[in-house]
Motif scaffolding. Sequence first.
Motif, mmCIF file in Angstrom:
data_model
loop_
_atom_site.group_PDB
_atom_site.id
_atom_site.type_symbol
_atom_site.label_atom_id
_atom_site.label_comp_id
_atom_site.label_asym_id
_atom_site.label_seq_id
_atom_site.Cartn_x
_atom_site.Cartn_y
_atom_site.Cartn_z
ATOM 1 N N ALA A 146 -27.735 9.253 83.826
ATOM 2 C CA ALA A 146 -28.078 7.782 85.214
ATOM 3 C C ALA A 146 -26.661 8.234 86.188
ATOM 4 C CB ALA A 146 -28.519 7.317 84.759
ATOM 5 N N TYR A 150 -25.387 13.296 89.023
ATOM 6 C CA TYR A 150 -24.885 13.199 90.338
ATOM 7 C C TYR A 150 -24.221 13.294 91.014
ATOM 8 C CZ TYR A 150 -29.769 10.517 89.395
ATOM 9 O OH TYR A 150 -31.360 10.281 89.058
ATOM 10 N N LEU A 161 -16.629 4.399 93.629
ATOM 11 C CA LEU A 161 -17.703 3.178 94.208
ATOM 12 C C LEU A 161 -17.436 1.943 94.101
ATOM 13 C CD1 LEU A 161 -21.418 4.733 92.422
ATOM 14 C CD2 LEU A 161 -20.456 4.520 94.944
ATOM 15 N N GLN A 164 -14.843 1.763 96.848
ATOM 16 C CA GLN A 164 -14.748 0.917 97.932
ATOM 17 C C GLN A 164 -15.381 -0.089 98.246
ATOM 18 O OE1 GLN A 164 -14.859 3.521 100.300
ATOM 19 N NE2 GLN A 164 -16.117 2.602 101.847
ATOM 20 N N HIS A 165 -16.242 -0.409 97.760
ATOM 21 C CA HIS A 165 -16.889 -1.921 97.478
ATOM 22 C C HIS A 165 -15.904 -3.159 97.756
ATOM 23 C CE1 HIS A 165 -18.404 -5.898 95.185
ATOM 24 N NE2 HIS A 165 -19.349 -5.535 96.200
ATOM 25 N N GLU A 168 -14.407 -3.183 100.944
ATOM 26 C CA GLU A 168 -14.790 -3.765 101.743
ATOM 27 C C GLU A 168 -14.877 -5.216 101.616
ATOM 28 O OE1 GLU A 168 -18.739 -1.286 101.999
ATOM 29 O OE2 GLU A 168 -17.527 0.358 102.532
ATOM 30 N N GLY A 214 -14.332 9.619 97.600
ATOM 31 C CA GLY A 214 -14.060 7.562 98.370
ATOM 32 C C GLY A 214 -12.529 7.547 98.496
ATOM 33 N N ILE A 264 -22.238 -4.845 90.966
ATOM 34 C CA ILE A 264 -21.179 -3.723 90.964
ATOM 35 C C ILE A 264 -19.698 -4.473 90.923
ATOM 36 C CG2 ILE A 264 -20.664 -4.009 93.879
ATOM 37 C CD1 ILE A 264 -20.265 -0.907 93.499
ATOM 38 N N TYR A 396 -21.820 3.879 81.897
ATOM 39 C CA TYR A 396 -22.437 3.626 83.348
ATOM 40 C C TYR A 396 -22.072 3.837 84.183
ATOM 41 C CZ TYR A 396 -26.556 3.453 87.022
ATOM 42 O OH TYR A 396 -27.352 3.608 87.314
ATOM 43 N N LEU B 67 -25.240 -0.332 97.518
ATOM 44 C CA LEU B 67 -23.859 -1.342 97.381
ATOM 45 C C LEU B 67 -22.615 -0.381 97.756
ATOM 46 C CD1 LEU B 67 -24.665 -1.428 93.754
ATOM 47 C CD2 LEU B 67 -24.771 -3.896 95.422
ATOM 48 N N ALA B 68 -22.248 0.311 97.652
ATOM 49 C CA ALA B 68 -21.085 1.050 98.455
ATOM 50 C C ALA B 68 -21.460 2.546 98.411
ATOM 51 C CB ALA B 68 -20.469 1.156 97.036
ATOM 52 N N ARG B 69 -21.301 3.553 98.699
ATOM 53 C CA ARG B 69 -21.310 5.137 99.449
ATOM 54 C C ARG B 69 -20.097 6.232 99.633
ATOM 55 N NH1 ARG B 69 -21.570 8.365 104.564
ATOM 56 N NH2 ARG B 69 -20.663 9.668 104.016
ATOM 57 N N VAL B 70 -19.671 6.714 98.553
ATOM 58 C CA VAL B 70 -18.727 7.617 98.649
ATOM 59 C C VAL B 70 -18.875 8.909 98.706
ATOM 60 C CG1 VAL B 70 -17.224 5.921 97.352
ATOM 61 C CG2 VAL B 70 -18.370 7.571 96.178
ATOM 62 N N LEU B 88 -22.600 10.200 96.725
ATOM 63 C CA LEU B 88 -23.222 9.622 95.864
ATOM 64 C C LEU B 88 -23.284 8.660 96.594
ATOM 65 C CD1 LEU B 88 -23.905 8.801 93.036
ATOM 66 C CD2 LEU B 88 -21.705 8.398 92.685
ATOM 67 N N LEU B 89 -24.502 7.225 96.301
ATOM 68 C CA LEU B 89 -24.788 6.023 96.599
ATOM 69 C C LEU B 89 -25.112 6.059 95.014
ATOM 70 C CD1 LEU B 89 -27.150 7.398 99.361
ATOM 71 C CD2 LEU B 89 -25.035 6.597 99.659
ATOM 72 N N SER B 90 -24.727 3.979 95.447
ATOM 73 C CA SER B 90 -25.142 3.057 94.543
ATOM 74 C C SER B 90 -26.265 1.759 95.100
ATOM 75 C CB SER B 90 -24.022 2.742 93.820
ATOM 76 O OG SER B 90 -24.621 1.656 93.071
ATOM 77 N N VAL B 99 -29.472 1.385 90.745
ATOM 78 C CA VAL B 99 -29.448 3.132 90.072
ATOM 79 C C VAL B 99 -28.681 4.135 91.322
ATOM 80 C CG1 VAL B 99 -30.635 5.085 90.808
ATOM 81 C CG2 VAL B 99 -31.704 2.554 89.966
ATOM 82 N N TYR B 100 -27.966 4.794 90.373
ATOM 83 C CA TYR B 100 -27.473 5.979 91.534
ATOM 84 C C TYR B 100 -28.120 7.305 91.812
ATOM 85 C CZ TYR B 100 -22.575 4.595 88.831
ATOM 86 O OH TYR B 100 -20.873 3.940 88.987
ATOM 87 N N HIS B 102 -28.508 10.185 94.660
ATOM 88 C CA HIS B 102 -28.424 11.289 95.874
ATOM 89 C C HIS B 102 -28.402 10.902 97.670
ATOM 90 C CE1 HIS B 102 -27.171 14.234 93.374
ATOM 91 N NE2 HIS B 102 -28.260 14.068 92.679
ATOM 92 N N SER B 127 -22.823 1.367 103.289
ATOM 93 C CA SER B 127 -23.025 0.157 102.239
ATOM 94 C C SER B 127 -23.475 -1.119 102.974
ATOM 95 C CB SER B 127 -21.799 -0.437 101.215
ATOM 96 O OG SER B 127 -20.472 -0.947 102.657
#
Lengths: 418, 151
Positions: A146, A150, A161, A164-165, A168, A214, A264, A396, B67-70, B88-90, B99-100, B102, B127
Amino acid sequence: MSSTFQNFQQAKSQPSSYQGIALVCPVSVGYAKQSEKGAAYFIGRSLGEMIQQAGIHKDDVDGLAISSFSLGPDSVISLCQHFDISPRYLEQLPFGGASGVIAMRRAARAVQMGDADIVACIGGDTNQAGSFADLIADFSTFTRDASYPYGAGGPNAAFALITQHYMEQYGATREDFGRIAIAQRYNANHYPTALLGHKTLSMDDYLNARPIAGPVHMFDCVMPCAGGEGFLMMSVERAKFLGLPYVTILAADELHHAHRDDPIQYRAGWTLYANELYQQTNIGPNDIDMLQTYDDYPVISMMQMEDLGFCAKGEAKHFVRETALTFDGHNLGYSSGNNCLPHNTSGGQLSVGQAGSAAGFLGLVESIRQLLGQAEKNQVQDARHAMVSGYGMINYDRGLCSSAAILASTTSDTVGGQ
Amino acid sequence: MADSKQMPPAKRTNLGAQLKPFAEQGELRLQQCLSCQQFVYPPREVCGHCLSGELSWEACPAEGQVLARVDLHNSFEPFYAEQLPWVLLSVKLDAGPVVYAHSSSHAGLEDSGLEVEALEIESKANSGDRVTLSLQLDEAEAPVFVAQPLK
């Protein structure tokens, strides 16, 4: 469900006192960016240095608590034959950056209960070309399915991630993270073992570093390396008999996969026991003379500052703007006000390097060294209480483990003869 | 363009590999607990809510929120390293799991067939954006999730 059971649940028990337990002989051994030696070298040499410091024989060590990411296919039992020792207590802690405090807690119980008299707690790793890439490519079943497919960014991606969150959500900036990294580099400049200690780091260096993922840039990331960190655990009586200066555990706890419904991560298990740690010790955050957070990325150090009560949630950005985080209180021109909280006083893994089960022992060993007054150029003056926290295992999308402890120096005890 | 010999990582667990036939069909499915009806992810042996062992791959509502994008500027796999930055997106699915994924803006990944706005580099999801998730095969014929901004 019976009401009796509900009542029983409400009366959640608390960890018993760690009274009578001594932490002695902190060692940091063999740091190198890469090594052809195996993990057993760094663990074995840590043990060798500790028993030499303690003036004891290896057979006096009857307990072994080990953490390593690079020991496989061996385990703690393999090490018994490798080192030719016959312990009656073995523990292996696969908890990454939370391993040190967890090893300490368990070894303390073993000593209190008579399962062992002297436990060597050691985190040690080697680092060979490609070994880190192999580790992250197959870190867990969840990462295999998972996260790794990616973009294969490894932990940098998950923490990018999270960072970044957090930025923000709370308005923290890269400069705020930089304040942490730069203060730690200053500390490392005074700690010879630190692999990056010979280099200075300015805000320009920090901000202009190579982008990784990021908001995460080069100086937000740790450098996996080879090295060992360890200490010995024994009773206070035994430490006194051996003439060894020691540090005590005032309180410690751990909690894993807490706040699991947060989509998150912006906090971890510390929030659910930090208050109890302070209550058990009758001290508060203002009485803590140094804070050793788990700094795999600066955002995680900020979470610990918040979750351990040094500032409110989301306020770590102000805290780092207003607080000198260096071992000697120098603000480096990056913080205002007169507040000072020595933080990651050896440079943390950001500047020392990440060895020994994701550096899970680094802050703990440094805290013991500091409270014994055995740090050298980076010694914090008049330090009595240290908070050390651990975090780890990105199974994860978040770190699952949390641990924390408050340690105390016994200088006045020793002087007073008690 | 990626070197044709370089492939994205195709290694999956036995459970993760069970997504492949659904990816071939372009059907978004996740494990659903037959006992408590919750969707769970990443793939697992027992339900993370009630510990039932009865999990079944079922059609899952595709909408969720970023949730977040980097942008990844570093990758441990040559396939991605040659195509940096990689988005990459969450995504928090309305159905529950995180879910992660593309981004559908990447070459080689197709849109979901749903009605979506034309994608440009600037329109990669950020996000808070609503997205729709699809399950596809990547260049290694391995199942991956792809997120696409909703109109």
